[in-house]
Design a protein around this motif. Structure first.
Motif, PDB file in Angstrom:
ATOM      1  N   LYS A  39      -8.824  14.304   4.969  1.00  4.24           N
ATOM      2  CA  LYS A  39      -7.948  13.213   5.416  1.00  4.24           C
ATOM      3  C   LYS A  39      -7.860  12.085   4.392  1.00  4.24           C
ATOM      4  CE  LYS A  39      -6.826  13.603  10.084  1.00  4.24           C
ATOM      5  NZ  LYS A  39      -7.818  14.449  10.794  1.00  4.24           N
ATOM      6  N   GLU A  40      -8.979  11.806   3.719  1.00  2.00           N
ATOM      7  CA  GLU A  40      -9.007  10.694   2.751  1.00  2.00           C
ATOM      8  C   GLU A  40      -8.014  10.944   1.619  1.00  2.00           C
ATOM      9  OE1 GLU A  40     -11.596  12.199   3.976  1.00  2.00           O
ATOM     10  OE2 GLU A  40     -12.618  10.591   5.086  1.00  2.00           O
ATOM     11  N   GLN A  41      -7.929  12.194   1.178  1.00  2.00           N
ATOM     12  CA  GLN A  41      -7.015  12.535   0.099  1.00  2.00           C
ATOM     13  C   GLN A  41      -5.563  12.420   0.564  1.00  2.00           C
ATOM     14  OE1 GLN A  41      -7.360  14.167  -3.327  1.00  2.00           O
ATOM     15  NE2 GLN A  41      -9.001  12.669  -3.195  1.00  2.00           N
ATOM     16  N   LEU A  42      -5.307  12.848   1.792  1.00  2.00           N
ATOM     17  CA  LEU A  42      -3.935  12.758   2.306  1.00  2.00           C
ATOM     18  C   LEU A  42      -3.547  11.297   2.547  1.00  2.00           C
ATOM     19  CD1 LEU A  42      -3.829  15.799   4.767  1.00  2.00           C
ATOM     20  CD2 LEU A  42      -3.233  15.701   2.332  1.00  2.00           C
ATOM     21  N   MET A  43      -4.530  10.486   2.926  1.00  2.00           N
ATOM     22  CA  MET A  43      -4.253   9.053   3.113  1.00  2.00           C
ATOM     23  C   MET A  43      -3.881   8.391   1.792  1.00  2.00           C
ATOM     24  SD  MET A  43      -7.154   8.048   5.917  1.00  2.00           S
ATOM     25  CE  MET A  43      -7.186   6.312   5.482  1.00  2.00           C
ATOM     26  N   PHE A  44      -4.521   8.847   0.718  1.00  2.00           N
ATOM     27  CA  PHE A  44      -4.154   8.330  -0.616  1.00  2.00           C
ATOM     28  C   PHE A  44      -2.676   8.627  -0.903  1.00  2.00           C
ATOM     29  CE2 PHE A  44      -3.541  10.123  -4.970  1.00  2.00           C
ATOM     30  CZ  PHE A  44      -3.406   8.932  -5.651  1.00  2.00           C
ATOM     31  N   VAL A  45      -2.265   9.857  -0.609  1.00  2.00           N
ATOM     32  CA  VAL A  45      -0.862  10.232  -0.824  1.00  2.00           C
ATOM     33  C   VAL A  45       0.054   9.372   0.048  1.00  2.00           C
ATOM     34  CG1 VAL A  45       0.849  12.082  -0.702  1.00  2.00           C
ATOM     35  CG2 VAL A  45      -1.498  12.600  -1.401  1.00  2.00           C
ATOM     36  N   GLU A  46      -0.309   9.210   1.305  1.00  2.00           N
ATOM     37  CA  GLU A  46       0.529   8.433   2.231  1.00  2.00           C
ATOM     38  C   GLU A  46       0.670   6.981   1.758  1.00  2.00           C
ATOM     39  OE1 GLU A  46       2.312   9.670   4.485  1.00  2.00           O
ATOM     40  OE2 GLU A  46       1.422  11.634   4.853  1.00  2.00           O
ATOM     41  N   ARG A  47      -0.400   6.432   1.199  1.00  2.00           N
ATOM     42  CA  ARG A  47      -0.331   5.061   0.673  1.00  2.00           C
ATOM     43  C   ARG A  47       0.647   4.982  -0.491  1.00  2.00           C
ATOM     44  NH1 ARG A  47      -5.867   4.700   1.115  1.00  2.00           N
ATOM     45  NH2 ARG A  47      -6.138   4.981  -1.117  1.00  2.00           N
ATOM     46  N   VAL A  48       0.610   5.981  -1.373  1.00  2.00           N
ATOM     47  CA  VAL A  48       1.540   6.009  -2.510  1.00  2.00           C
ATOM     48  C   VAL A  48       2.976   6.143  -2.006  1.00  2.00           C
ATOM     49  CG1 VAL A  48       2.279   7.342  -4.531  1.00  2.00           C
ATOM     50  CG2 VAL A  48      -0.163   6.965  -4.116  1.00  2.00           C
ATOM     51  N   LEU A  49       3.188   7.052  -1.058  1.00  2.00           N
ATOM     52  CA  LEU A  49       4.545   7.262  -0.518  1.00  2.00           C
ATOM     53  C   LEU A  49       5.048   5.988   0.140  1.00  2.00           C
ATOM     54  CD1 LEU A  49       4.182  10.831   1.075  1.00  2.00           C
ATOM     55  CD2 LEU A  49       5.171  10.213  -1.153  1.00  2.00           C
ATOM     56  N   ASP A  50       4.166   5.320   0.871  1.00  2.00           N
ATOM     57  CA  ASP A  50       4.522   4.093   1.565  1.00  2.00           C
ATOM     58  C   ASP A  50       4.916   2.990   0.579  1.00  2.00           C
ATOM     59  OD1 ASP A  50       4.580   3.159   4.339  1.00  2.00           O
ATOM     60  OD2 ASP A  50       3.264   1.583   3.549  1.00  2.00           O
ATOM     61  N   HIS A  51       4.168   2.901  -0.506  1.00  2.00           N
ATOM     62  CA  HIS A  51       4.450   1.887  -1.538  1.00  2.00           C
ATOM     63  C   HIS A  51       5.884   2.018  -2.049  1.00  2.00           C
ATOM     64  CE1 HIS A  51       3.982  -0.569  -5.198  1.00  2.00           C
ATOM     65  NE2 HIS A  51       4.518   0.442  -5.861  1.00  2.00           N
ATOM     66  N   TRP A  52       6.307   3.262  -2.286  1.00  2.00           N
ATOM     67  CA  TRP A  52       7.639   3.491  -2.854  1.00  2.00           C
ATOM     68  C   TRP A  52       8.739   3.535  -1.797  1.00  2.00           C
ATOM     69  CZ3 TRP A  52       8.139   2.687  -7.835  1.00  2.00           C
ATOM     70  CH2 TRP A  52       7.024   2.851  -8.652  1.00  2.00           C
ATOM     71  N   ALA A  53       8.369   3.842  -0.534  1.00  2.00           N
ATOM     72  CA  ALA A  53       9.397   3.965   0.517  1.00  2.00           C
ATOM     73  C   ALA A  53       9.758   2.615   1.113  1.00  2.00           C
ATOM     74  CB  ALA A  53       8.912   4.913   1.611  1.00  2.00           C
ATOM     75  N   VAL A  54       8.728   1.802   1.406  1.00  2.00           N
ATOM     76  CA  VAL A  54       9.013   0.509   2.057  1.00  2.00           C
ATOM     77  C   VAL A  54       8.307  -0.662   1.378  1.00  2.00           C
ATOM     78  CG1 VAL A  54       9.449   1.532   4.327  1.00  2.00           C
ATOM     79  CG2 VAL A  54       7.128   0.870   3.747  1.00  2.00           C
ATOM     80  N   GLY A  55       7.342  -0.378   0.488  1.00  2.00           N
ATOM     81  CA  GLY A  55       6.584  -1.442  -0.162  1.00  2.00           C
ATOM     82  C   GLY A  55       7.284  -1.986  -1.394  1.00  2.00           C
ATOM     83  N   GLU A  56       6.488  -2.609  -2.269  1.00  2.00           N
ATOM     84  CA  GLU A  56       7.014  -3.257  -3.481  1.00  2.00           C
ATOM     85  C   GLU A  56       7.809  -2.281  -4.355  1.00  2.00           C
ATOM     86  OE1 GLU A  56       7.089  -6.398  -4.672  1.00  2.00           O
ATOM     87  OE2 GLU A  56       6.448  -6.890  -2.629  1.00  2.00           O
ATOM     88  N   GLY A  57       7.319  -1.034  -4.400  1.00  2.00           N
ATOM     89  CA  GLY A  57       7.941  -0.031  -5.268  1.00  2.00           C
ATOM     90  C   GLY A  57       9.392   0.248  -4.911  1.00  2.00           C
ATOM     91  N   SER A  58       9.729   0.117  -3.620  1.00  2.00           N
ATOM     92  CA  SER A  58      11.097   0.423  -3.188  1.00  2.00           C
ATOM     93  C   SER A  58      12.098  -0.558  -3.785  1.00  2.00           C
ATOM     94  CB  SER A  58      11.188   0.425  -1.664  1.00  2.00           C
ATOM     95  OG  SER A  58      10.939  -0.869  -1.158  1.00  2.00           O
ATOM     96  N   LYS A  59      11.623  -1.786  -4.071  1.00  2.00           N
ATOM     97  CA  LYS A  59      12.511  -2.763  -4.719  1.00  2.00           C
ATOM     98  C   LYS A  59      12.485  -2.591  -6.235  1.00  2.00           C
ATOM     99  CE  LYS A  59      10.547  -5.540  -1.693  1.00  2.00           C
ATOM    100  NZ  LYS A  59       9.716  -6.703  -1.331  1.00  2.00           N
ATOM    101  N   PHE A  60      11.299  -2.285  -6.762  1.00  2.00           N
ATOM    102  CA  PHE A  60      11.119  -2.154  -8.214  1.00  2.00           C
ATOM    103  C   PHE A  60      11.923  -0.989  -8.773  1.00  2.00           C
ATOM    104  CE2 PHE A  60       8.782  -0.456 -11.887  1.00  2.00           C
ATOM    105  CZ  PHE A  60       8.785  -1.568 -12.709  1.00  2.00           C
ATOM    106  N   ASN A  61      11.868   0.151  -8.091  1.00  2.00           N
ATOM    107  CA  ASN A  61      12.543   1.358  -8.600  1.00  2.00           C
ATOM    108  C   ASN A  61      13.090   2.203  -7.444  1.00  2.00           C
ATOM    109  OD1 ASN A  61      13.380   3.705  -9.834  1.00  2.00           O
ATOM    110  ND2 ASN A  61      11.501   4.036 -11.002  1.00  2.00           N
ATOM    111  N   PRO A  62      14.312   1.879  -7.004  1.00  2.00           N
ATOM    112  CA  PRO A  62      14.893   2.589  -5.848  1.00  2.00           C
ATOM    113  C   PRO A  62      15.083   4.079  -6.081  1.00  2.00           C
ATOM    114  CG  PRO A  62      16.153   0.602  -6.399  1.00  2.00           C
ATOM    115  CD  PRO A  62      15.210   0.852  -7.540  1.00  2.00           C
TER     116      PRO A  62
END
Lengths: 189, 189
Positions: free
Chosen positions: A55-78
Motif C-alpha cells: 500500500k505504501e508504494q501505491l500511495m506514493f504513486v497516488e500522491r504523484v498523480l494527485d500533484h499533477w491532477a489537482v495540485g500545483e503540477g496541474s497549473k505548472f504543466n497541464p
C-alpha cells in the motif's frame, strides 16, 4: 492503426526476481510513472496500471498523480495532467483487470529472450489480434531482473523479444524503453 | 540492418527553451544517462554524447560513469558497465563531434512536430542513408521544451516526428522514449 481490442498496460513490481534470482517486490520509480504514462497516452492505451503489493508504494504513486491532477503540477504543466489521466494503481494484476472492467482480459507477457515451451506472439501477429479481435488484452512488463518463471507460465501468451542491432546482441533495455518500443511497433503509424 | 554510416546520438541540454519559451540550460537527470545509454547500446550506436555547457553538470555525469565503470557499481551490475561504455560528455555539440573524430558529421535534429521550411528525412529515407552512405551522422535530441529555432535551422536535416495513435494526437513523449523509438525504427530488425 485501428485498434479494435481493448488494451491496457501493466507494470509489475511483483512477483519479480532480483539480480541473484531471489523473489522480491521492486520499488516504483517516479520515471516509471511519467515516462510510461506518456508513452501509453501517445499510443492511445486505455489504462496503465502500476501493480505493487504494498500500500505504501501505491500511495506514493497516488500522491504523484494527485500533484499533477489537482495540485500545483496541474497549473505548472497541464500537458502532464492529461498524460496521467489513465494511470491507475492496483495491488495485484487481477485487481487491476477487475478495476478496468475486464477481469477476463488475456495477459500477454514480455521478455528480453525467447521463452522455451511458451506460445509466442510476434509483433505482427499481436498487432493483427489487436486490430481484428474483440478480446481485451493486458500487456505486462516486469521490473527488477524479470518476473518469476511461475508467473510467466500462467500468462495467456508471450510477445516476441525486442532484438536490437548490437554486435554482441546486448538486450538490457530499461523497462521504460521496452514499453515505448513495444507500443510503437504495435500501434505506431 | 547493416549500418554503413558512423552514427552518434547527442542529448542536448542547451540551447533549449523552458515552458515559457525562455532560453535555458536544462539539468541532466540520472535516467537520461542510463536509459538512453542502454538504448544506444542495444542498437549499436557508436557514441552517446551528453551535451551541457556547465562543467558541474558534466562532472555529475562523469561521477556516475565512473561509479559503474570502475567503482562499486562495476561489481554490483557488470551489464551496466558495458551499457555505459560508449557514453561521453561534451560542452558543445561541436566539441563532441571533434572528440568522436568526425567534426564534419551531419547533424540530424528530431522534433515532435513537422518544422515548416526545413528539409525533412522520413524514418525510411534516413534508414536508407545510414545503410548506403559513408557520411557520419549525429542524431540530436532536445530536452526541456525543445531546442531553439535558431539552433534547429543550423542543422543539416530534421527527422520526421513520431506520430502515435491517440485520438487527440498527443505527442509528449519523454526524451528517453523518443530516443528508444527512433533507434528502433532506424536500426531495429
Amino acid at each position: 492503426m485501428n485498434r479494435k481490442a481493448p488494451l491496457a498496460v501493466a507494470l509489475m513490481h511483483y512477483p519479480t526476481r532480483d539480480r541473484l534470482g531471489k523473489l522480491v517486490a521492486t520499488n516504483i520509480t517516479n520515471f516509471d510513472i511519467h515516462d510510461i504514462a506518456r508513452a501509453c497516452r501517445v499510443y492511445g492505451i486505455d489504462r496503465y496500471y502500476l501493480v505493487h503489493p504494498l500500500k505504501e508504494q501505491l500511495m506514493f504513486v497516488e500522491r504523484v498523480l494527485d500533484h499533477w491532477a489537482v495540485g500545483e503540477g496541474s497549473k505548472f504543466n497541464p500537458m502532464r495532467k492529461t498524460a496521467l489521466r489513465d494511470v491507475k494503481t492496483a495491488e495485484t494484476l487481477e485487481k487491476g483487470m477487475a478495476d478496468w472492467g475486464y477481469p477476463e482480459a488475456r495477459i500477454i507477457a514480455t521478455h528480453a529472450r525467447v521463452l522455451p515451451g511458451k506460445e509466442s506472439y510476434t509483433f505482427k501477429s499481436f498487432k493483427t489480434a489487436l486490430e481484428t479481435e474483440d478480446n481485451p488484452y493486458v500487456l505486462i512488463f516486469g521490473t527488477g531482473f524479470g518476473l518469476t518463471p511461475e508467473f510467466m507460465e500462467g500468462c495467456y501468451g508471450v510477445l516476441e523479444p525486442i532484438k536490437g542491432s548490437s554486435k554482441d546482441d546486448y538486450r538490457h533495455l530499461s523497462v521504460r524503453s521496452a514499453v515505448s518500443i513495444c507500443l510503437d511497433r504495435l500501434l505506431g503509424s
